[in-house]
Design an enzyme around this catalytic site. Sequence first.
Site, PDB file in Angstrom:
ATOM      1  N   HIS A   1       0.935  -1.478  -0.127  1.00  0.00           N
ATOM      2  CA  HIS A   1      -0.295  -0.192  -0.449  1.00  0.00           C
ATOM      3  C   HIS A   1       1.304   0.992   0.047  1.00  0.00           C
ATOM      4  O   HIS A   1       1.732   1.593   1.113  1.00  0.00           O
ATOM      5  CB  HIS A   1      -0.957  -0.130   1.258  1.00  0.00           C
ATOM      6  CG  HIS A   1      -1.754   0.798   1.659  1.00  0.00           C
ATOM      7  ND1 HIS A   1      -2.828   0.906   1.629  1.00  0.00           N
ATOM      8  CD2 HIS A   1      -1.349   2.680   1.247  1.00  0.00           C
ATOM      9  CE1 HIS A   1      -3.685   2.731   1.702  1.00  0.00           C
ATOM     10  NE2 HIS A   1      -3.036   2.867   0.961  1.00  0.00           N
TER      11      HIS A   1
ATOM     12  N   HIS B   1       1.848   5.780  -1.670  1.00  0.00           N
ATOM     13  CA  HIS B   1       1.912   6.656  -2.408  1.00  0.00           C
ATOM     14  C   HIS B   1       2.863   7.419  -3.311  1.00  0.00           C
ATOM     15  O   HIS B   1       3.436   7.599  -2.504  1.00  0.00           O
ATOM     16  CB  HIS B   1       0.718   7.219  -2.023  1.00  0.00           C
ATOM     17  CG  HIS B   1      -0.640   7.056  -1.225  1.00  0.00           C
ATOM     18  ND1 HIS B   1      -1.694   7.519  -1.910  1.00  0.00           N
ATOM     19  CD2 HIS B   1      -0.563   6.458   0.074  1.00  0.00           C
ATOM     20  CE1 HIS B   1      -3.074   6.579  -1.358  1.00  0.00           C
ATOM     21  NE2 HIS B   1      -2.574   6.094   0.034  1.00  0.00           N
TER      22      HIS B   1
ATOM     23  N   LYS C   1      -9.309  -0.644  -6.212  1.00  0.00           N
ATOM     24  CA  LYS C   1     -10.061   0.120  -4.999  1.00  0.00           C
ATOM     25  C   LYS C   1     -10.735   0.592  -4.190  1.00  0.00           C
ATOM     26  O   LYS C   1     -11.331   1.837  -4.890  1.00  0.00           O
ATOM     27  CB  LYS C   1      -8.051   1.292  -4.855  1.00  0.00           C
ATOM     28  CG  LYS C   1      -8.030   2.146  -2.848  1.00  0.00           C
ATOM     29  CD  LYS C   1      -7.407   1.428  -1.767  1.00  0.00           C
ATOM     30  CE  LYS C   1      -7.741   2.302  -0.859  1.00  0.00           C
ATOM     31  NZ  LYS C   1      -6.932   2.934  -0.031  1.00  0.00           N
TER      32      LYS C   1
ATOM     33  N   HIS D   1     -10.914   0.313   1.553  1.00  0.00           N
ATOM     34  CA  HIS D   1     -10.255   1.807   2.656  1.00  0.00           C
ATOM     35  C   HIS D   1     -11.755   1.605   4.040  1.00  0.00           C
ATOM     36  O   HIS D   1     -12.944   2.072   3.306  1.00  0.00           O
ATOM     37  CB  HIS D   1     -10.400   3.401   2.062  1.00  0.00           C
ATOM     38  CG  HIS D   1      -9.907   4.114   3.545  1.00  0.00           C
ATOM     39  ND1 HIS D   1      -8.865   4.821   3.315  1.00  0.00           N
ATOM     40  CD2 HIS D   1     -11.055   4.290   4.090  1.00  0.00           C
ATOM     41  CE1 HIS D   1      -8.313   5.847   4.584  1.00  0.00           C
ATOM     42  NE2 HIS D   1      -9.858   5.207   4.860  1.00  0.00           N
TER      43      HIS D   1
ATOM     44  N   HIS E   1      -5.147  -0.774   5.875  1.00  0.00           N
ATOM     45  CA  HIS E   1      -4.270  -0.045   6.816  1.00  0.00           C
ATOM     46  C   HIS E   1      -4.888  -0.211   7.935  1.00  0.00           C
ATOM     47  O   HIS E   1      -5.938   1.070   8.167  1.00  0.00           O
ATOM     48  CB  HIS E   1      -4.049   1.158   6.307  1.00  0.00           C
ATOM     49  CG  HIS E   1      -4.779   2.020   5.584  1.00  0.00           C
ATOM     50  ND1 HIS E   1      -6.423   2.419   6.169  1.00  0.00           N
ATOM     51  CD2 HIS E   1      -4.998   3.097   4.662  1.00  0.00           C
ATOM     52  CE1 HIS E   1      -6.800   2.690   4.687  1.00  0.00           C
ATOM     53  NE2 HIS E   1      -5.828   2.816   4.140  1.00  0.00           N
TER      54      HIS E   1
ATOM     55  N   ASP F   1       1.368   2.794   3.635  1.00  0.00           N
ATOM     56  CA  ASP F   1       0.510   3.575   3.550  1.00  0.00           C
ATOM     57  C   ASP F   1       1.262   4.819   3.257  1.00  0.00           C
ATOM     58  O   ASP F   1       0.607   5.749   4.265  1.00  0.00           O
ATOM     59  CB  ASP F   1      -0.570   3.806   4.690  1.00  0.00           C
ATOM     60  CG  ASP F   1      -1.945   5.150   4.272  1.00  0.00           C
ATOM     61  OD1 ASP F   1      -1.607   5.105   2.711  1.00  0.00           O
ATOM     62  OD2 ASP F   1      -2.718   5.190   4.831  1.00  0.00           O
TER      63      ASP F   1
END
Length: 351
Positions: free
Chosen positions: A15, A17, A101, A138, A176, A251
């Site tokens: 995970h 970004h 996602k 999420h 997460h 994350d």
Amino acid sequence: MSADRIILRRPDDWHVHVRDGDMMKVVLPYTAAQFGRGIIMPNLKPPVATAADARAYRDRILAALPAGMSFTPLMTAYLTDGTDPHDLAQGFRDGVFTAAKLYPANATTNSAHGVTDIARIEPVLERMAEIGMPILIHGEVTDPAIDIFDREAVFLDRVLAPLLERHKTLRVVLEHCTTADSVAFVRAHAASGRIGATITAHHLLINRSDIFAGGIRPHLYCLPIAKREAHREALVEAATSGEGPFFLGTDTAPHALTAKESACGCAGCFTAATALELYAEAFDKAGAIDRLEAFASLNGPRFYGLPPSEERVALDRTPTKAPDLVLLPDGDGILPFRSGETLNWRFVGVV
Ligand code: NCD
Ligand code: ZN
């Protein structure tokens, strides 16, 4: 166990970004230095919603990778109310998409285009279950009546349990996860082999009081927000258990300093600069450094049906200073988690 050097198969970040443009050029090398593969989050502006978007984004990531670095971006589709099941399935078959996602609309950063009601994407979910494409979730409700610290636990009851019930073969990662409730939920469904959960380094290291220690600390604000100490302890116990469903997902979510230190600061912790050092610290504190490899390098690939890395990396028990502000070309910067503090482990590299 008190080894001064540990060697493990090269981990993957399930995970991450990496953003885009100038920010990507700055943050990507940190992730690529430590991890062999990364599940790339699609919450760009505009989102990475189609297979064509994902191909183009993957090309930009590979182009931004400094020469000599090996890193494989695994792409995800950003689900919207309008996701086309055919494009998604085609992208998965072609190897463009590894997963999709699910952002409940407005749950977090750049989620405005997310799904407004999971009932709207039933045909997409059916198709994903059929073809074995994982959905990465999420897991927070967006109902403003629900307290921010309860949004994950309520999501399990209201959305995730019914989803698993409706789609008996859908493969799901609870991203997460931050609560003892989630750990128990994942364990209760573990026998099916179709549920996984990522755990971040920061959620293993901080609790909600840390966000307010001596004043408000915007760099510790992320979503889902850190919970009470008992939840942090449950996460450490799960991560260090060696159990298959629990695996590493940083994350890491970089934001410019000016966007974090603001009257309405963005959510996200930038942990990529010292990700493995942070995980090593959490595992070591729990007396479980020998379990780091299962969590970081074995359980994730097994869930995704990929081979574990054949490379090895080393970490030394040597005090290391976490980097100070990482500069962006426009003069702004990104403040790494634990910036300027001394960490107990040092990432040596691929050995
Ligand atoms: C993430 C971001 O900034 O993109 N922020 C965060 O607090 N984790 C989005 C997300 O993963 O929720
Ligand atoms: Zn994220």
